[in-house]
Design an enzyme around this catalytic site. Structure first.
Site, PDB file in Angstrom:
ATOM      1  N   ALA A  33       0.811  -1.219   0.000  1.00 46.80           N
ATOM      2  CA  ALA A  33       0.000   0.000   0.000  1.00 46.80           C
ATOM      3  C   ALA A  33       0.843   1.266   0.000  1.00 46.80           C
ATOM      4  CB  ALA A  33      -0.948  -0.002   1.203  1.00 46.80           C
ATOM      5  N   GLY A  37       4.928   0.239  -3.361  1.00 42.20           N
ATOM      6  CA  GLY A  37       4.111  -0.963  -3.414  1.00 42.20           C
ATOM      7  C   GLY A  37       2.922  -0.871  -4.347  1.00 42.20           C
ATOM      8  N   ASP A 174      19.499   1.762 -10.645  1.00 39.13           N
ATOM      9  CA  ASP A 174      20.739   2.455 -10.973  1.00 39.13           C
ATOM     10  C   ASP A 174      21.069   2.337 -12.458  1.00 39.13           C
ATOM     11  OD1 ASP A 174      21.070   3.157  -8.270  1.00 39.13           O
ATOM     12  OD2 ASP A 174      21.995   1.223  -7.845  1.00 39.13           O
ATOM     13  N   HIS A 201      24.006   0.286  -3.555  1.00 36.57           N
ATOM     14  CA  HIS A 201      22.803   1.024  -3.959  1.00 36.57           C
ATOM     15  C   HIS A 201      22.639   2.310  -3.151  1.00 36.57           C
ATOM     16  CE1 HIS A 201      18.979   1.672  -5.843  1.00 36.57           C
ATOM     17  NE2 HIS A 201      18.291   1.535  -4.721  1.00 36.57           N
TER      18      HIS A 201
END
Length: 343
Positions: A33, A37, A174, A201
């Site tokens: 949610a 998501g 990326d 990351h």
């Protein structure tokens, strides 16, 4: 003509075989949610490889599921309200589990600033997955990925179910950013831009290997600015949203691409390669157990971890800075589980 006709017939037969051999899978999204998501779930609903979509969150998942279930594709969508039983049911039988759950970054906040909150969330969701469906391919989106992936590994080890071939940190964004930023600089089609991004990351741990791109001639100030933009592209989004969120839509695309690639490989397709943060031998001799590089995927997850290849002196310097930070990030995740083990 006979040769052409025969070739056409062979292609048709291969397509027919591929269609008949294709399987369909359940995918679970934990944190469905949220800002990542919801669009991630929508993209998964559109995938012909997804038969069942299980959406779980601490609030709002049934509503998101009801909304997405109206999209006119054949997959079944079910939302789960928060409880241990519902979480276990959502995970049961899933081929791929994605975890975008967590709080977003705000202006001035680094991915490391997210650590204390998101570490606990990821630990608990990883523990639930380890108990309910330990063989699923687990894709971690929740930041900081450099630390949350090691957290999941430690949780799985404690449950005695750790398999390095099935744990992935989603770093595809990326590469998505790099190809787009290069295309803007060179006025090209980003779909045709090939660039390898390795490391981690976040910030300086993101290392774009421009020497291996379509434009190895990029140099000087233009190169420095491009590398900086790739490394800190997330900050660009956070600032533009003025505190209202971070990179959610582009991250959803990256997560979807990773999930679909895993399903394609599971389906028997060969040559499926994605950049991803996994347990890797590439820098283990420097104390870095996890590293992002191009990984060939297979039915069981990781099939082959690709090496970095030839790089120039500039990129070697970038890698040196990356490894120093990455080692600290990984240790932070490991120590978190030592101090805060799953219940």
């Amino acid at each position: 003509m006979f040769s052409l006709r025969r070739t056409t017939q062979n292609l048709a037969q291969k397509r027919a075989f591929s269609a008949s051999a294709s399987q369909y899978y359940k995918v679970a999204v934990l944190g469905a949610a949220g800002g990542i998501g919801q669009p991630l779930s929508l993209l998964l609903k559109l995938s012909p490889k997804v038969t069942e979509l299980a959406l779980y969150d601490v609030r709002g998942a049934p509503g998101v599921a009801a909304d997405i279930s109206h999209v006119n594709t054949n997959s079944v969508v079910k939302g789960y309200a928060p409880s241990e039983e519902n979480l276990a049911e959502a995970l049961k039988g899933a081929e791929v589990v994605l975890i975008p759950a967590g709080v977003p970054r705000k202006p001035g906040m680094s991915r490391d600033d997210l650590f204390n909150t998101n570490a606990s969330i990821v630990r608990d969701l990883a523990d639930a997955t380890a108990k309910a469906n330990p063989t699923a391919k687990l894709c971690i989106i929740a930041n900081p990925v450099n630390s949350t992936v090691p957290i999941c590994a430690e949780v799985y080890k404690r449950r005695g179910v750790y398999n390095p071939k099935t744990l992935f940190g989603v770093t595809t964004l990326d590469v998505v950013r790099a190809s787009r930023f290069i295309s803007e600089l060179k006025s090209t089609d980003p779909a045709n831009e090939k660039v390898t991004v390795v490391g981690g990351h976040s910030g300086v741990t993101i290392v774009p290997l421009l020497s291996q791109s379509n434009h190895p001639d990029i140099s000087g100030e233009a190169r420095d600015a491009l590398v900086n933009r790739i490394q800190f592209g997330g900050d660009e989004v956070v600032k533009a949203k003025d505190g209202a969120g971070s990179a959610t839509l582009s991250m959803a695309l990256a997560g979807f691409r990773m999930a679909e690639s895993l399903l394609r490989a599971k389906d028997g397709e060969t040559g499926v390669v994605e950049p991803t943060f996994v347990e890797s031998p590439l820098f283990k001799d420097q104390g870095v157990d996890f590293f992002a590089s191009n990984v060939e995927l297979g039915p069981d997850g990781v099939k082959e971890i690709r090496g970095i290849g030839d790089i120039n002196a500039y990129e070697k310097d970038l890698l040196s800075a990356c490894v120093q930070d990455l080692k600290k990030n990984i240790e932070k995740g490991v120590k978190f589980v030592e101090a805060n083990p799953p219940k």
